[in-house]
Design a protein around this motif. Structure first.
Motif: not given
Length: 314
Positions: A206-207, A261-265, A269-270, A285-287
């Motif tokens: 989750t993010s 992938r979608h949620i992380i990209r 911030k988190y 992938h983050l942000s």
């Protein structure tokens, strides 16, 4: 106790990603937060508790000088607290820890909670504040003249009134959006179910942007997904065909991969998970697509029109 006027004073933590939601990823009270502590540098994992992340100090605080503490914190304690507390029964149903039946109260509470995940985050608060600041600045002299004409002897000067008004109106705007009946009704009328992905052996992330929407909510093919634990999605669809496609046609492991992938990209911030075993995946992938979220929401007056015109968001 009065509201603190010193900007350097430590303000209360306001969780824009609710603790009752994040706790589903914890084990023995802790889980892993992923972020870039130094801005755009290397992604680092950090062990923490649900209360130790997903917050901003004073995010929903009324900042008028001299206001009593209970009034300064009323948006956080009374409004946001109620949104979260009412959603607990609904979350228990979705997680299978309660055998209660859905009713109007729990469906409404869950729709409101999900809507809150879209609107209560710091970026929405900041964009609403900028919109209102620009409104006051657009015709400053006229606004000042109108204010001065009605100003009482105890009222603040116009230059002091503007920050207070912007703060108050920003919070009112955010609460109004969370309570928006149009979005709540659309979501409430959809078909709800959960999808269990435990057998895939891969955990859901989750993010701070956990809601996945295909093309708004108003179309027949519209659908929404939200991870509600490391092994379970909440899914909302309009038709049995789309529900079957998500639940039975797409292989579960592929669904987890796509959604993670979608949620992380889209994270601003988190991101969070039970542990840091997929650190390389997060570092890649983050942000990476955080700006897509910002572009979608930056025109606040047209927000709902866009939401129902096929523009994707999360």
């Amino acid at each position: 106790m009065s509201n603190m006027s010193d900007p350097s004073a430590k303000l209360p933590k306001h969780h824009y990603i609710p603790v009752l939601y994040l706790k589903q990823w914890t084990k023995d009270g802790r889980f892993t937060e992923f972020s870039r502590p130094s801005g755009r540098g290397r992604v680092e994992p950090r062990g923490t508790a649900a209360r130790g992340t997903g917050y901003q100090q004073g995010l929903y605080r009324l900042m008028s000088p001299g206001i009593p503490e209970d009034l300064a914190e009323q948006v956080e304690r009374n409004f946001m607290g109620t949104v979260d507390n009412l959603a607990k029964d609904a979350l228990d149903i979705l997680l299978g820890s309660s055998h209660a039946k859905w009713n109007d109260k729990t469906r409404s509470a869950w729709a409101r909670f999900v809507n809150g995940l879209l609107f209560r985050v710091p970026e929405r608060v900041a964009s609403a504040r900028k919109f209102l600041e620009d409104f006051w600045r657009a015709d400053f002299e006229r606004h000042k003249a109108e204010y001065d004409a009605q100003k009482g002897p105890e009222d603040p000067e116009f230059s002091d009134y503007i920050p207070e008004a912007v703060n108050r109106e920003t919070l009112q705007f955010i609460m109004t959006q969370i309570d928006d009946r149009r979005i709540g009704t659309l979501l409430g009328r959809m078909r709800w179910r959960t999808i269990d992905v435990e057998a895939t052996g891969r955990r859901l992330f989750t993010s701070d942007r956990p809601v996945i929407m295909s093309n708004g909510l108003a179309y027949e093919s519209s659908h929404m997904l939200l991870p509600i634990s490391p092994t379970r999605f909440f899914v909302a669809t309009h038709t049995p065909a789309m529900e079957n496609h998500l639940a039975n046609v797409i292989p579960r492991r592929e669904l987890v991969k796509i959604c993670n992938r979608h949620i992380i990209r889209r994270a601003q911030k988190y991101a969070w998970n039970t542990n840091d075993t997929e650190i390389d995946f997060v570092r890649k992938h983050l942000s990476a697509e955080a700006d897509m979220d910002s572009r979608f929401w930056e025109a606040l007056p047209d927000r709902f029109t866009q939401l129902n015109s096929g523009v994707s968001s999360a």
